[in-house]
Design a protein around this motif. Structure first.
Motif, PDB file in Angstrom:
ATOM      1  N   UNK A  21       0.788  -1.242  -0.079  1.00 15.01           N
ATOM      2  CA  UNK A  21      -0.017   0.054  -0.101  1.00 15.01           C
ATOM      3  C   UNK A  21       0.769   1.073   0.068  1.00 15.01           C
ATOM      4  N   UNK A  22       2.082   1.295   0.042  1.00 18.19           N
ATOM      5  CA  UNK A  22       3.186   2.416  -0.060  1.00 18.19           C
ATOM      6  C   UNK A  22       3.577   2.798  -1.522  1.00 18.19           C
ATOM      7  N   UNK A  23       3.437   3.969  -1.731  1.00 19.58           N
ATOM      8  CA  UNK A  23       3.783   4.345  -3.069  1.00 19.58           C
ATOM      9  C   UNK A  23       5.044   5.186  -2.918  1.00 19.58           C
ATOM     10  N   UNK A  24       5.910   4.666  -3.709  1.00 19.14           N
ATOM     11  CA  UNK A  24       7.321   5.487  -3.810  1.00 19.14           C
ATOM     12  C   UNK A  24       7.723   6.033  -5.115  1.00 19.14           C
ATOM     13  N   UNK A  25       8.049   7.221  -5.226  1.00 18.80           N
ATOM     14  CA  UNK A  25       8.444   7.930  -6.426  1.00 18.80           C
ATOM     15  C   UNK A  25       9.679   8.472  -6.240  1.00 18.80           C
ATOM     16  N   UNK A  26      10.693   8.377  -7.294  1.00 22.71           N
ATOM     17  CA  UNK A  26      10.526   7.331  -8.269  1.00 22.71           C
ATOM     18  C   UNK A  26      10.273   5.884  -7.804  1.00 22.71           C
ATOM     19  N   UNK A  27       9.627   5.242  -8.439  1.00 20.57           N
ATOM     20  CA  UNK A  27       9.399   4.011  -8.361  1.00 20.57           C
ATOM     21  C   UNK A  27      10.459   2.866  -8.022  1.00 20.57           C
ATOM     22  N   UNK A  28      10.277   1.887  -7.374  1.00 22.32           N
ATOM     23  CA  UNK A  28      11.392   0.866  -7.005  1.00 22.32           C
ATOM     24  C   UNK A  28      10.759  -0.781  -7.505  1.00 22.32           C
ATOM     25  N   UNK A  29      11.805  -1.493  -7.461  1.00 20.03           N
ATOM     26  CA  UNK A  29      11.603  -3.019  -7.811  1.00 20.03           C
ATOM     27  C   UNK A  29      11.437  -3.582  -6.441  1.00 20.03           C
ATOM     28  N   UNK A  30      10.489  -4.190  -6.017  1.00 21.38           N
ATOM     29  CA  UNK A  30      10.208  -4.953  -4.750  1.00 21.38           C
ATOM     30  C   UNK A  30      10.909  -6.278  -4.841  1.00 21.38           C
ATOM     31  N   UNK A  31      11.428  -6.605  -5.946  1.00 20.89           N
ATOM     32  CA  UNK A  31      12.255  -7.723  -5.904  1.00 20.89           C
ATOM     33  C   UNK A  31      13.873  -7.714  -5.472  1.00 20.89           C
ATOM     34  N   UNK A  32      13.986  -6.480  -5.545  1.00 19.67           N
ATOM     35  CA  UNK A  32      15.343  -5.925  -5.156  1.00 19.67           C
ATOM     36  C   UNK A  32      15.402  -4.995  -3.829  1.00 19.67           C
TER      37      UNK A  32
END
Length: 540
Positions: free
Chosen positions: A213-224
């Motif tokens: 539910x968290x939005x990060x900008x710039x976006x991130x890759x949750x596999x990393x």
């Protein structure tokens, strides 16, 4: 032909590791893992799987293991248990670390302190090295009961081993691999502080409920990325680990393309987050934002994820504290103090290694600028504020996590005798600090990460680093030692009301910080804790 270990599936490599640890001398095991191509294994497949599964199954998960006492109790009044995993279950072996343990067991006056040191000093190596491959120059270190690598935690988990790197090349190789892995993380996602295992490890990424539910900008890759809360001290931790490695070994080989890119990204963050909220024409400036709330477990960041407004001061803003909690005001004094110190050291190692002169010059400029801004904008009536905003807003408090105001001497920002530090310290260790709490058995500084009545042992450790007063040192030392709930490990926090009410039985950073403090006293104040008044320095 028999397969080499590099061609064995990851799970079998882990199982082979268990057999080697169980049936081979520790040094042999270390060399095999460091040079896997030198060894060939010729076991029958089914028999191998059966034998190795049996051995692997004998290693309990340390999260549960750390919650109950084991082994023969120490001979002191606290009768503390032996909490190291069995040798076959330890995640890394260092002969230099084992020597320090034996030295200190013979030198410490109090057998309970000796047992605490024996449990805490090797805890990072015993339990948190989830992956290490020398050929790939990669290592993945967890903080304890969470399978993720925090830049901040890792730097602190290894801080007490620095003096051993020159005498244990294998340990130095591990630290260099940690730096390289972190450099890859920072190069790609410099605003993030906690990461998933590298893909080369074969370890599956962990799911972080708090990131849902968290939005990060710039976006991130949750596999990393495990979690992308922006905390400037995370980048400071990476710098600290890098310079400590160089200072100990003189080896500049860690300054590779990954590392150079990471350093460039750090300066990008510094430049971006030192900007005010508005420019002269009231255009809103935002390079990064992070939102919680809206059903997320993590709390919402004000102003659509951009945090509270800030004016330009020369300091660098941050959205979250070292505790992973929200900042009230953007300019966190102790994090900026650490940044100033580590940028100064960055320039020193680059000059010494004769590399990146432009980066060195940039580091010197920023270190001086931040140092001056701290003294100019955060100190009022000889008291440091924990957070400021450049508009005159000040939050006078402290949090247990390092960097903290209490830890300013430990960070190398000022001398413990500095009058502003002394005045601030007196306030922080009193009810004037909203996150100071005291009970009959335990007292100290905590933070909103748990609650106001759960101070952290880490704060008492920082207090010891910040004084030369023997009485203060011994009082703080035994406040810690007497409050492990009989488990002989340093916990995250401890209730002032109930000695059995604590958080995190397995917290490698706190264990390392305690052991680092004991070694500091063994050098700085040997007569207090050692049988003789002769300074002891590991690796010397």
């Amino acid at each position: 032909m028999l397969p080499s270990i590099l061609n064995v599936p990851r799970i079998l490599v882990d199982l082979i590791k268990g057999v080697l640890l169980r049936f081979s001398p520790p040094r042999f095991f270390s060399e095999v893992l460091s040079h896997p191509t030198k060894m060939k294994f010729g076991f029958g497949g089914l028999a191998l799987a059966t034998v190795l599964t049996t051995v692997s199954g004998q290693c309990p998960d340390y999260t549960g293991y750390s919650q109950s006492p084991h082994g023969t109790p120490s001979t002191g009044p606290l009768a503390l248990p032996f909490m190291r995993p069995a040798p076959s279950c330890r995640t890394f072996n260092s002969s230099a670390v084992e020597k320090v343990i034996q030295d200190m067991k013979g030198l410490l006056k109090d057998p309970d302190l000796a047992r605490l040191f024996e449990n805490t000093f090797p805890n990072t190596l015993d339990t948190t090295v989830k992956y290490f491959n020398q050929a790939e120059n990669l290592a993945f270190i967890i903080t304890g009961d969470i399978t993720a690598q925090w830049l901040r935690d890792t730097a602190n988990q290894f801080a007490h081993y620095h003096s051993l790197l020159a005498v244990d090349p294998h340990l130095a190789t591990l630290v260099r691999a940690v730096i390289n892995n972190e450099a890859r993380y920072v190069a790609q996602f410099p605003y993030c502080g906690a990461f998933q295992p590298p893909p080369e490890s074969g370890l599956s990424p962990s799911h972080n409920d708090w990131a849902d539910g968290v939005t990060v900008n710039p976006p991130v890759d949750n596999k990393i990325v495990f979690e992308c809360k922006y905390e400037i001290d995370s980048l400071c931790g990476f710098l600290k680990l890098s310079r400590s490695y160089y200072e100990a070994t003189g080896d500049s080989s860690f300054i590779n393309e990954n590392w150079r890119t990471a350093i460039n990204q750090i300066f990008r963050v510094i430049n971006e987050q030192s900007q005010p909220t508005f420019d002269a024409d009231f255009n809103f400036i935002s390079y990064y934002n992070w939102t919680g709330g809206n059903g997320a477990l993590s709390p919402m960041v004000d102003n659509r994820g951009n945090g509270e407004p800030k004016a330009y001061t020369g300091l660098v803003g941050t959205h979250h504290r070292p505790s992973d909690d929200l900042s009230i005001f953007a300019f966190l004094t102790p994090a900026n103090a650490m940044l100033s110190v580590e940028l100064k050291h960055l320039a020193e190692i680059l000059d010494s290694a004769r590399q990146l002169p432009d980066v060195s010059q940039q580091a010197k400029i920023w270190s001086t600028r931040i140092h001056g801004a701290i003294w100019k904008t955060t100190v009022v009536d000889n008291i440091f504020a924990y957070e400021t905003n450049g508009f005159g807003g000040r939050y006078v408090m402290d949090d247990a996590n390092v960097p903290s105001l209490l830890s300013l001497p430990y960070l190398g920002f000022l001398d413990k005798k500095d009058s502003a530090y002394q005045a601030t310290r007196k306030l922080l260790m009193s009810p004037k600090n909203p996150y100071f709490a005291a009970g009959k058995m335990f007292s100290g500084i905590g933070g909103p990460h748990v609650d106001p009545w759960h101070p952290w042992p880490m704060s008492q450790i920082s207090a010891i680093f910040g004084t030369d007063d023997d009485t203060e040192i011994m009082k703080a030392l035994y406040t810690i030692a007497n409050n492990t709930n009989g488990l002989g490990l340093i916990h995250e926090s401890q209730s002032i009301y109930n000695s059995s009410d604590y958080t995190r039985s397995w917290f490698a950073w706190a264990n390392s910080y305690f052991a680092e403090m004991i070694l500091d006293l063994a050098d700085r104040k040997p007569g207090l804790i050692l049988k003789t008044n002769k300074s002891y320095k590991p690796g010397k």
